[in-house]
Design a protein around this motif. Structure first.
Motif, PDB file in Angstrom:
ATOM      1  N   ASP A  35      -4.772 -43.214  34.239  1.00  0.00           N
ATOM      2  CA  ASP A  35      -5.196 -42.727  32.923  1.00  0.00           C
ATOM      3  C   ASP A  35      -4.431 -43.413  31.793  1.00  0.00           C
ATOM      4  O   ASP A  35      -4.298 -42.862  30.710  1.00  0.00           O
ATOM      5  N   ALA A  36      -3.932 -44.613  32.038  1.00  0.00           N
ATOM      6  CA  ALA A  36      -3.200 -45.337  30.982  1.00  0.00           C
ATOM      7  C   ALA A  36      -4.132 -45.530  29.800  1.00  0.00           C
ATOM      8  O   ALA A  36      -5.285 -45.923  29.968  1.00  0.00           O
ATOM      9  N   GLY A  37      -3.654 -45.224  28.630  1.00  0.00           N
ATOM     10  CA  GLY A  37      -4.454 -45.492  27.432  1.00  0.00           C
ATOM     11  C   GLY A  37      -5.515 -44.460  27.145  1.00  0.00           C
ATOM     12  O   GLY A  37      -6.407 -44.689  26.332  1.00  0.00           O
ATOM     13  N   LYS A  38      -5.410 -43.298  27.769  1.00  0.00           N
ATOM     14  CA  LYS A  38      -6.418 -42.245  27.583  1.00  0.00           C
ATOM     15  C   LYS A  38      -6.399 -41.705  26.145  1.00  0.00           C
ATOM     16  O   LYS A  38      -7.378 -41.182  25.646  1.00  0.00           O
ATOM     17  N   SER A  55       0.464 -46.976  20.730  1.00  0.00           N
ATOM     18  CA  SER A  55       1.074 -48.303  20.679  1.00  0.00           C
ATOM     19  C   SER A  55       2.023 -48.307  21.870  1.00  0.00           C
ATOM     20  O   SER A  55       2.807 -47.374  22.045  1.00  0.00           O
ATOM     21  N   ASP A  56       1.964 -49.356  22.707  1.00  0.00           N
ATOM     22  CA  ASP A  56       2.713 -49.317  23.967  1.00  0.00           C
ATOM     23  C   ASP A  56       4.210 -49.107  23.745  1.00  0.00           C
ATOM     24  O   ASP A  56       4.831 -49.775  22.905  1.00  0.00           O
ATOM     25  N   LEU A  57       4.736 -48.202  24.545  1.00  0.00           N
ATOM     26  CA  LEU A  57       6.185 -47.947  24.579  1.00  0.00           C
ATOM     27  C   LEU A  57       6.775 -47.569  23.214  1.00  0.00           C
ATOM     28  O   LEU A  57       7.930 -47.851  22.924  1.00  0.00           O
ATOM     29  N   MET A  94       0.107 -57.994  27.234  1.00  0.00           N
ATOM     30  CA  MET A  94      -0.978 -58.840  27.758  1.00  0.00           C
ATOM     31  C   MET A  94      -1.604 -58.090  28.918  1.00  0.00           C
ATOM     32  O   MET A  94      -0.894 -57.607  29.812  1.00  0.00           O
ATOM     33  N   LEU A  95      -2.924 -57.987  28.877  1.00  0.00           N
ATOM     34  CA  LEU A  95      -3.645 -57.249  29.920  1.00  0.00           C
ATOM     35  C   LEU A  95      -4.686 -58.181  30.522  1.00  0.00           C
ATOM     36  O   LEU A  95      -5.572 -58.672  29.810  1.00  0.00           O
ATOM     37  N   LEU A  96      -4.519 -58.432  31.824  1.00  0.00           N
ATOM     38  CA  LEU A  96      -5.389 -59.387  32.521  1.00  0.00           C
ATOM     39  C   LEU A  96      -6.329 -58.625  33.448  1.00  0.00           C
ATOM     40  O   LEU A  96      -5.885 -57.831  34.286  1.00  0.00           O
ATOM     41  N   ASP A 118     -14.159 -50.105  28.681  1.00  0.00           N
ATOM     42  CA  ASP A 118     -13.858 -50.841  27.449  1.00  0.00           C
ATOM     43  C   ASP A 118     -12.491 -50.434  26.905  1.00  0.00           C
ATOM     44  O   ASP A 118     -11.977 -49.356  27.228  1.00  0.00           O
ATOM     45  N   THR A 119     -11.944 -51.288  26.047  1.00  0.00           N
ATOM     46  CA  THR A 119     -10.689 -50.968  25.349  1.00  0.00           C
ATOM     47  C   THR A 119     -10.924 -51.107  23.849  1.00  0.00           C
ATOM     48  O   THR A 119     -11.506 -52.101  23.396  1.00  0.00           O
ATOM     49  N   LEU A 120     -10.491 -50.075  23.110  1.00  0.00           N
ATOM     50  CA  LEU A 120     -10.667 -50.078  21.644  1.00  0.00           C
ATOM     51  C   LEU A 120      -9.332 -50.371  20.972  1.00  0.00           C
ATOM     52  O   LEU A 120      -8.290 -49.895  21.434  1.00  0.00           O
ATOM     53  N   PHE A 153      -4.167 -60.235  24.491  1.00  0.00           N
ATOM     54  CA  PHE A 153      -2.778 -60.256  24.014  1.00  0.00           C
ATOM     55  C   PHE A 153      -2.798 -59.589  22.644  1.00  0.00           C
ATOM     56  O   PHE A 153      -3.389 -60.126  21.713  1.00  0.00           O
ATOM     57  N   TRP A 154      -2.216 -58.387  22.546  1.00  0.00           N
ATOM     58  CA  TRP A 154      -2.305 -57.649  21.284  1.00  0.00           C
ATOM     59  C   TRP A 154      -0.926 -57.357  20.713  1.00  0.00           C
ATOM     60  O   TRP A 154       0.073 -57.345  21.421  1.00  0.00           O
ATOM     61  N   ASP A 155      -0.943 -57.058  19.418  1.00  0.00           N
ATOM     62  CA  ASP A 155       0.290 -56.820  18.666  1.00  0.00           C
ATOM     63  C   ASP A 155       0.477 -55.314  18.507  1.00  0.00           C
ATOM     64  O   ASP A 155      -0.232 -54.672  17.718  1.00  0.00           O
ATOM     65  N   ILE A 208      -3.119 -49.881  17.263  1.00  0.00           N
ATOM     66  CA  ILE A 208      -3.072 -48.916  18.366  1.00  0.00           C
ATOM     67  C   ILE A 208      -4.297 -49.197  19.238  1.00  0.00           C
ATOM     68  O   ILE A 208      -5.248 -49.870  18.794  1.00  0.00           O
ATOM     69  N   HIS A 209      -4.286 -48.694  20.461  1.00  0.00           N
ATOM     70  CA  HIS A 209      -5.436 -48.950  21.331  1.00  0.00           C
ATOM     71  C   HIS A 209      -5.711 -47.743  22.234  1.00  0.00           C
ATOM     72  O   HIS A 209      -4.880 -46.841  22.370  1.00  0.00           O
ATOM     73  N   LEU A 210      -6.885 -47.791  22.831  1.00  0.00           N
ATOM     74  CA  LEU A 210      -7.390 -46.680  23.636  1.00  0.00           C
ATOM     75  C   LEU A 210      -8.256 -47.240  24.758  1.00  0.00           C
ATOM     76  O   LEU A 210      -9.090 -48.127  24.518  1.00  0.00           O
ATOM     77  N   ALA A 211      -8.052 -46.716  25.966  1.00  0.00           N
ATOM     78  CA  ALA A 211      -8.906 -47.122  27.095  1.00  0.00           C
ATOM     79  C   ALA A 211     -10.002 -46.077  27.249  1.00  0.00           C
ATOM     80  O   ALA A 211      -9.703 -44.877  27.338  1.00  0.00           O
ATOM     81  N   THR A 212     -11.255 -46.510  27.273  1.00  0.00           N
ATOM     82  CA  THR A 212     -12.345 -45.533  27.314  1.00  0.00           C
ATOM     83  C   THR A 212     -12.566 -44.975  28.724  1.00  0.00           C
ATOM     84  O   THR A 212     -13.231 -43.959  28.879  1.00  0.00           O
ATOM     85  N   ARG A 234     -14.554 -49.222  40.410  1.00  0.00           N
ATOM     86  CA  ARG A 234     -13.176 -49.725  40.519  1.00  0.00           C
ATOM     87  C   ARG A 234     -12.797 -50.563  39.312  1.00  0.00           C
ATOM     88  O   ARG A 234     -13.558 -51.434  38.881  1.00  0.00           O
ATOM     89  N   ARG A 235     -11.602 -50.304  38.801  1.00  0.00           N
ATOM     90  CA  ARG A 235     -11.073 -51.105  37.681  1.00  0.00           C
ATOM     91  C   ARG A 235      -9.592 -51.341  37.956  1.00  0.00           C
ATOM     92  O   ARG A 235      -8.842 -50.405  38.218  1.00  0.00           O
ATOM     93  N   ARG A 236      -9.178 -52.591  37.856  1.00  0.00           N
ATOM     94  CA  ARG A 236      -7.757 -52.927  38.069  1.00  0.00           C
ATOM     95  C   ARG A 236      -7.335 -53.987  37.062  1.00  0.00           C
ATOM     96  O   ARG A 236      -7.996 -55.028  36.924  1.00  0.00           O
ATOM     97  N   HIS A 245      -3.756 -55.988  35.122  1.00  0.00           N
ATOM     98  CA  HIS A 245      -2.311 -56.271  35.201  1.00  0.00           C
ATOM     99  C   HIS A 245      -1.749 -56.392  33.795  1.00  0.00           C
ATOM    100  O   HIS A 245      -2.207 -57.246  33.030  1.00  0.00           O
ATOM    101  N   ARG A 246      -0.757 -55.580  33.484  1.00  0.00           N
ATOM    102  CA  ARG A 246      -0.184 -55.630  32.129  1.00  0.00           C
ATOM    103  C   ARG A 246       1.267 -56.122  32.150  1.00  0.00           C
ATOM    104  O   ARG A 246       2.067 -55.674  32.973  1.00  0.00           O
ATOM    105  N   THR A 247       1.566 -57.047  31.249  1.00  0.00           N
ATOM    106  CA  THR A 247       2.955 -57.390  30.953  1.00  0.00           C
ATOM    107  C   THR A 247       3.229 -56.898  29.545  1.00  0.00           C
ATOM    108  O   THR A 247       2.347 -56.922  28.677  1.00  0.00           O
TER     109      THR A 247
END
Ligand code: SIN
Length: 298
Positions: free
Chosen positions: A113-116, A120-122, A133-135, A145-147, A266-268, A273-277, A284-286, A288-290
Motif C-alpha cells: 500500500d505504498a503511496g496510498k 513526499s517520500d520520507l 526513482m521508481l522503475l 497509475d501514479t499521480l 525520477f521525481w523531486d 507530492i505523489h499518490l499511488a492509485t 500483479r504490480r512490482r 523498484h524504488r531508490t
C-alpha cells in the motif's frame, strides 16, 4: 544539490543523444533516447539534472536496467536512503525498496500500500528524500497509475489569508501517523519492531519550504505523514491542514502517470507530492524504488 556536487563521471565518454520533452501538464518531462545501461558523461548528467529541476518529474522511457544500474544512476544525485521496512529491501541490494501487491508463499514481496495517501517520500525523517526513482518491473494491464502534484504551484496560488496563517509555522511528521488506520482497515502492513519504531521518531519541518536548488517556495505537509502544526490549537491545526490538503491537489497542479513497460520515474520530493492509485488485487504490480537523501528543509 548544486550541479557541481553531482558525482563526476569520466567526461571522455561520448555524450548520449536524448530529448527532453516537457509534458502538457503542470509538471514533468519525458526523456527519450537516454540509455542508463550505457555510460553517461558529465554533460549528460548536467542536462538530466537541469531537466529534473525545471520539471520536477522526469519520465525516463525504456530503461532496461539492472538493480545495480539503477543504484549507480541514483547515486549520482546523492546518498541513498535505506527504508525502515527491511523485509522489503531487495536481496543483496538494500538500496532498492520493493513496492508490490504480489504475495508469494503467503508473504508479501513488497510494500503493498505504498503511496496510498498523498506524500513526499520520507518526510518523516530529519533529512527527507531529495528525490526518488521508481522503475517498473511488472505492470498490471489496468490501474496502477501514479499521480504527482506540484506543491510550488499550490503554494503560489494559496489564498492570502491561508498563506498568512501558515507563515513561519512548523509541523510534526511521523512515519506511523496513519499506521493504526491501516491496521484497523485490515491492510497488509507489517507490525514495526521496537528497533524500527526507534528509527522513525517524529520530526519537525517547516510547513513551507524553500527549494535548496531553485529557491522556489512550496508546501511541505502531507496527509500521509504530517500529524499536526505546532503552536496552533488542535482543532485549528486540523482545519488548516485540511484546507492545505484540499488546495494542494487541485486538478491544475496534477499530472497522472500511466505506466509503460520499462518506465523509470525520477521525481523531486522537495517540490511534489505523489499518490499511488493502486490496482485490483488480483493483478500483479512490482516496482523498484531508490530514494536519495536530501537536506534539512528550511
Ligand atoms: C511511492 O509512493 O513511492 C509509490 C508510488 C507507486 O507505487 O506508484
Amino acid at each position: 544539490m548544486p550541479a557541481a556536487s553531482l558525482s563526476a563521471t569520466p567526461s571522455r565518454n561520448p555524450s548520449q543523444h536524448f530529448d527532453v520533452r516537457p509534458l502538457d501538464a503542470a509538471l514533468g518531462a519525458e526523456v527519450l533516447g537516454l540509455d542508463l545501461s550505457r555510460p553517461l558523461n558529465d554533460a549528460d548528467l548536467a542536462r538530466i539534472h537541469r531537466a529534473y529541476l525545471d520539471h520536477g518529474l522526469l519520465i525516463l522511457r525504456d530503461q532496461r536496467i539492472t538493480p545495480e544500474q539503477q543504484i549507480d544512476f541514483s547515486r549520482h544525485f546523492g546518498t541513498l536512503q535505506i527504508h525502515v521496512l527491511k523485509q522489503f529491501l531487495l536481496a543483496n541490494h538494500p538500496e532498492v525498496f520493493i513496492i508490490s501487491n504480489i504475495v508469494e508463499n503467503g508473504q508479501p514481496i513488497g510494500l503493498g500500500d505504498a503511496g496510498k495517501f498523498w506524500h513526499s517520500d520520507l518526510s518523516y525523517v530529519e533529512l527527507p528524500s531529495l528525490g526518488a526513482m521508481l522503475l517498473a518491473q511488472e505492470l498490471p494491464p489496468e490501474g496502477g497509475d501514479t499521480l504527482f502534484a506540484s506543491q510550488q504551484l499550490a503554494y503560489e496560488t494559496l489564498p492570502a489569508e491561508l498563506r498568512q496563517r501558515i507563515d513561519g509555522k512548523r509541523a510534526v511528521h511521523s512515519y506511523t501517523a496513519r499506521y493504526a488506520d491501516e491496521v484497523f482497515k485490515g491492510v497488509r502492513r507489517p507490525t514495526l519492531t521496537q528497533a524500527q519504531l526507534a528509527a522513525v521518531k517524529p520530526v519537525v519541518h517547516p510547513v513551507v519550504r524553500t527549494h535548496p536548488e531553485t529557491g522556489r517556495k512550496g508546501l511541505f505537509v502531507n496527509e500521509n505523514f504530517t500529524t499536526h502544526i505546532l503552536d496552533l490549537p488542535e482543532d485549528e491545526s486540523r482545519q488548516v491542514l485540511a484546507e492545505l490538503y484540499a488546495h494542494s491537489i487541485k486538478p491544475e497542479f496534477i499530472y497522472r502517470h500511466q505506466w509503460q513497460p520499462n518506465d523509470m520515474l525520477f521525481w523531486d520530493n522537495r517540490a511534489l507530492i505523489h499518490l499511488a492509485t493502486g490496482c485490483p488485487s488480483h493483478l500483479r504490480r512490482r516496482m523498484h524504488r531508490t530514494t536519495i537523501q536530501g537536506d534539512v528543509p528550511v
